[in-house]
Write a protein that holds these residues in place. Sequence first.
Motif, mmCIF file in Angstrom:
data_model
loop_
_atom_site.group_PDB
_atom_site.id
_atom_site.type_symbol
_atom_site.label_atom_id
_atom_site.label_comp_id
_atom_site.label_asym_id
_atom_site.label_seq_id
_atom_site.Cartn_x
_atom_site.Cartn_y
_atom_site.Cartn_z
ATOM 1 N N ASP A 11 -1.976 0.456 -4.751
ATOM 2 C CA ASP A 11 -2.128 -0.808 -4.031
ATOM 3 C C ASP A 11 -1.678 -1.936 -4.935
ATOM 4 O O ASP A 11 -1.958 -1.918 -6.124
ATOM 5 C CB ASP A 11 -3.603 -1.066 -3.681
ATOM 6 C CG ASP A 11 -4.055 -0.179 -2.539
ATOM 7 O OD1 ASP A 11 -3.181 0.437 -1.891
ATOM 8 O OD2 ASP A 11 -5.266 -0.100 -2.317
ATOM 9 N N ARG A 35 3.373 0.812 2.991
ATOM 10 C CA ARG A 35 3.098 -0.303 3.898
ATOM 11 C C ARG A 35 3.227 -1.604 3.149
ATOM 12 O O ARG A 35 2.772 -1.713 2.011
ATOM 13 C CB ARG A 35 1.664 -0.212 4.441
ATOM 14 C CG ARG A 35 1.466 0.841 5.493
ATOM 15 C CD ARG A 35 -0.021 1.021 5.756
ATOM 16 N NE ARG A 35 -0.219 2.057 6.749
ATOM 17 C CZ ARG A 35 -0.276 1.831 8.064
ATOM 18 N NH1 ARG A 35 -0.193 0.598 8.534
ATOM 19 N NH2 ARG A 35 -0.437 2.832 8.895
ATOM 20 N N GLU A 58 3.772 7.468 2.466
ATOM 21 C CA GLU A 58 3.887 6.298 3.333
ATOM 22 C C GLU A 58 3.806 5.019 2.529
ATOM 23 O O GLU A 58 3.059 4.930 1.554
ATOM 24 C CB GLU A 58 2.756 6.322 4.356
ATOM 25 C CG GLU A 58 2.976 5.342 5.481
ATOM 26 C CD GLU A 58 1.730 5.123 6.313
ATOM 27 O OE1 GLU A 58 1.868 4.949 7.529
ATOM 28 O OE2 GLU A 58 0.615 5.099 5.732
ATOM 29 N N ASP A 75 2.187 -5.583 3.740
ATOM 30 C CA ASP A 75 1.338 -6.406 4.606
ATOM 31 C C ASP A 75 0.802 -5.583 5.778
ATOM 32 O O ASP A 75 0.760 -6.063 6.911
ATOM 33 C CB ASP A 75 2.124 -7.611 5.139
ATOM 34 C CG ASP A 75 2.549 -8.537 4.015
ATOM 35 O OD1 ASP A 75 1.763 -8.686 3.059
ATOM 36 O OD2 ASP A 75 3.670 -9.092 4.087
ATOM 37 N N GLY A 76 0.449 -4.358 5.522
ATOM 38 C CA GLY A 76 -0.139 -3.511 6.545
ATOM 39 C C GLY A 76 0.837 -2.839 7.480
ATOM 40 O O GLY A 76 0.463 -1.977 8.268
ATOM 41 N N GLU A 77 2.116 -3.178 7.351
ATOM 42 C CA GLU A 77 3.100 -2.667 8.302
ATOM 43 C C GLU A 77 3.918 -1.562 7.629
ATOM 44 O O GLU A 77 4.422 -1.751 6.526
ATOM 45 C CB GLU A 77 3.991 -3.851 8.684
ATOM 46 C CG GLU A 77 5.146 -3.552 9.565
ATOM 47 C CD GLU A 77 6.133 -4.732 9.541
ATOM 48 O OE1 GLU A 77 7.319 -4.503 9.811
ATOM 49 O OE2 GLU A 77 5.703 -5.868 9.226
ATOM 50 N N PRO A 78 4.032 -0.399 8.270
ATOM 51 C CA PRO A 78 4.779 0.695 7.632
ATOM 52 C C PRO A 78 6.248 0.322 7.470
ATOM 53 O O PRO A 78 6.846 -0.237 8.384
ATOM 54 C CB PRO A 78 4.649 1.868 8.627
ATOM 55 C CG PRO A 78 3.611 1.462 9.604
ATOM 56 C CD PRO A 78 3.516 -0.020 9.593
ATOM 57 N N VAL A 79 6.822 0.621 6.307
ATOM 58 C CA VAL A 79 8.223 0.281 6.069
ATOM 59 C C VAL A 79 8.944 1.444 5.405
ATOM 60 O O VAL A 79 8.332 2.317 4.822
ATOM 61 C CB VAL A 79 8.376 -0.942 5.126
ATOM 62 C CG1 VAL A 79 7.945 -2.196 5.796
ATOM 63 C CG2 VAL A 79 7.628 -0.706 3.830
ATOM 64 N N GLN A 100 0.860 -1.169 0.000
ATOM 65 C CA GLN A 100 0.000 0.000 0.000
ATOM 66 C C GLN A 100 0.899 1.221 0.000
ATOM 67 O O GLN A 100 1.663 1.431 0.937
ATOM 68 C CB GLN A 100 -0.817 0.020 1.285
ATOM 69 C CG GLN A 100 -2.257 -0.338 1.116
ATOM 70 C CD GLN A 100 -2.979 -0.234 2.435
ATOM 71 O OE1 GLN A 100 -2.412 -0.518 3.502
ATOM 72 N NE2 GLN A 100 -4.227 0.182 2.393
#
Lengths: 529, 338
Positions: free
Chosen positions: A41, A77, A75, A79-83, A21
């Motif tokens: 996405d 992400r 931003e 798998d939903g996790e910010p990177v 994302q």
Amino acid sequence: MTVASIDRPRERNVPKPVFIQARGITKSYRGVKALRGVDLDVHPGETLAVVGENGAGKSTLMKILSGAVEPSGGELRIDGEPVRLSTPQEARSRGISTIYQELMIAPALTVLENVFLSDLRRGRFGLLDWDGMRREAQRILARLGFPASVDTTAKELSVAELQLIEIAKSLIHRSRLIIMDEPTASLAKEEVDNLFRIVRELKSEGIAIIFITHHLHEIFEICDRAVVLRDGSYVGQAMITSLTEDKLVTMMLGHAISEVQQRSSSAVRENEVVLSIKDLRRSPDLQGINLRLRRGEILGIAGLMGAGRTELVRAIFGADRVDSGEMQIKGKVGMFASPRAALDAGVGLAPEDRKSEGLILSLPIGQNITLPSLGQYAGMLGLRLGAERRRAGELSRQLNVKMASLDQLVGNLSGGNQQKVVLAKLVGASADIYLLDEPTRGIDIGAKESIFDLIWQLTEKGASVIVISSAINELLRVCDTIACMHLGRIIRTFERADFDLNAIMLSIMGKTAGHTPNHNDSRLEAVRS
Amino acid sequence: MGTAVINIFRRNPIIFVLMLLGLIFTWFSAGFIAPGNLLNIVRQASIAGFVALGMSFVILARGIDLSVGSTVALSSVLLTGLSSTLPPIVGIHVALLAGIAVGICNGVLVTKFRFQPIIVTLSTMAIVRGLAMAYSHSRPIFGTLPSVYFELSDGMIFGLPVPMVLFVGASLLAGLVLNYTRTGRQIYQVGGNEEAARLSGVNLDRIRIITYAVSGFLAAFAGLILAARMQSGEAVRTGVGWELDAIAAAAIGGMSLAGGAGTVLGTFCGAMIIAMMSNAFNLLGINPYWQRIIIGVVLALAVATYSSEHGKAALKRIMRLKPRTGNIALLKTSSDVR
Ligand SMILES: Nc1ncnc2c1ncn2[C@@H]1O[C@H](COP(=O)(O)OP(=O)(O)OP(=O)(O)O)[C@@H](O)[C@H]1O
Ligand SMILES: [Mg+2]
């Protein structure tokens, strides 16, 4: 698993969790806004087209996803996790691999070494496990339909084969997303088909693909969904099933493309032959070429890879020596001793590979444009920089180069805009015989039209043009004559009145004239579609 | 105008380093800023600067010239040796012509025979040094130059040392040639992308030979001033290691050894920095071994800083492939048959 899956579910009924994302991604280079808040996405197993004009920001967005470039804002992400992906290694370890517009392969190394370039495996005693690596490389490459041995050095391979190496690299990293930036720009039709077969197979294993191309029909053939960028902004997205080519173009350009222009009349002057070639030979590429170009003529050269098209125009231009043959150009007999001699005689070449042959990436756009015509600005007291700059400005506007200023390094332009600079150089050299080797490679559809227009304008002013293109439909549109090359020979020439797609296809595959089309010939089908 | 100045600074961040170092040295050693000392630095920097300037031409076209130090020596013994019997003006001409000849030899070997520049100039480095030693029988040649020639190194014009004025003049001229003439532009083009330059009508061999000739000429010029300064010519130790200082000056000044990028102003500053550092270290009484070490570290730091950009470009150039698929397809079928 090694069998290509034939079925390809176009619709995804089951919603899958989002893999990547991206939200509000921005990127600016010293005031040049390449991306202004783009959302994207990527779902597992989908084939996603990212489309837009030259300079829309596609490659920049891909470089951000692959960790090659850091975004200025936004931003990301996974798998939903910010990177934060600050290096390509990080992106790779999160399952994102990229096949760039320019392939990153070490030419002197073997296929095997290239596949494991960034991921050498160790076995016992910390020594490299070459046997294991060889087995794995062979397994993956066989699956990709790679024809040569893993011990071949990379420099002996074709672009399509190098791409397969890049794909193999991403497979050993167990990638979940493979980004392909204009992979088909320099592939022949059969090679494109092999690539698509692979893409479908990867997709069936749940690997997502981002696919960038300026050949819109390919998007309809292979992709599930399209995301459109314009001037660095996100314009919209749509499922392919709900799109038409016209709709997609309207999204890309912001308006419908103007009626496809046709040329009013041919500018050929029958009795004025400006270039004639007799029995030109250069082993092993040119096996006795006979050719004649008239004033005002647009001569297309059709052929498959390895037919010798590029070698022919390079030989005419004096870039390579020939073994034998006769050339008469504007009444003078003999080959050109060097490209300089050709330019002085009014013959210009737009080479096939813009990065290695067309441009000097470390110099500004303006200086690249005036490269072949610098002599025009030489005055008593050195170069007349004002005149040079004015002319460079004119030419860049004429070719519609999208840039911040003439002082920008040409290496920072988007791929398509670099191609326009190559053509601007040539127009500035005021030649009257133009040799254009794949002039529309990497160019968006809008700009393509203006290049066709430009070619027509040139011939109306009395110039003659030889165009090489792998897209036969382009040749059919612009040319007065099409010469079909096969293994170093021109085996048939068609005048506009008797252009015939089938006959041209057969000729470039080496089928002799009069041969009835064989509809079971899969290669023919492949090329025709 | 304002933006032009800003652009100069942006292209040559080394100017700030030069100013910063000047301040630091002044802080540490009061003697550094004394007029006499500054003149000394400038004189030192200028003589070595000619060599660095010539090296810049070669590096811009993606070559390298290791023979410059030997050419300096040859020039100094030719001038002093010939002046024992002939008027010095003859020696000056012969020395400069010899420098150009060495350069043309280098250029021809690199272009027509396609030998690698580093190997070619390594050989000429040995050969030219040998010639200089043979000519002078490896003995210093004293007392042949009329004392007015001392002015060439220690005289003043407009209140500035003559070598400085000559060096600034030569740098300006080099800058003008590189940016405002066709040949100069073509030097950048050849270094930037040889094949693209060739296909755009640039005569590669001519450009390469010119760069080596300029390098040989300027090295010989440095040799003349050095001989004037020393009032003697000497073949064994003169100019030893100068090729490294010249390359270092260019690299510290931001010139890319991959060719096609860099400025004369950068090299000018690089030469100044090297001279300033060795002078300051002498004033501060730092042991010569340490001096070499520090200069080495500075060079490494400079290159590391630049390579964030240039290094990548060079790497890309090495990695880039030419998709000349035509030949390859045919090659492959024939090798499959075998
Ligand atoms: N390093 C850079 N410095 C300055 N500007 C840059 C740089 N890289 C990209 N740009 C600019 O960002 C914009 C987007 O470029 P990008 O390469 O992403 O376009 P693209 O959509 O891939 O186009 P194409 O279809 O021609 O490949 C362009 O205007 C380009 O000039
Ligand atoms: Mg791109």
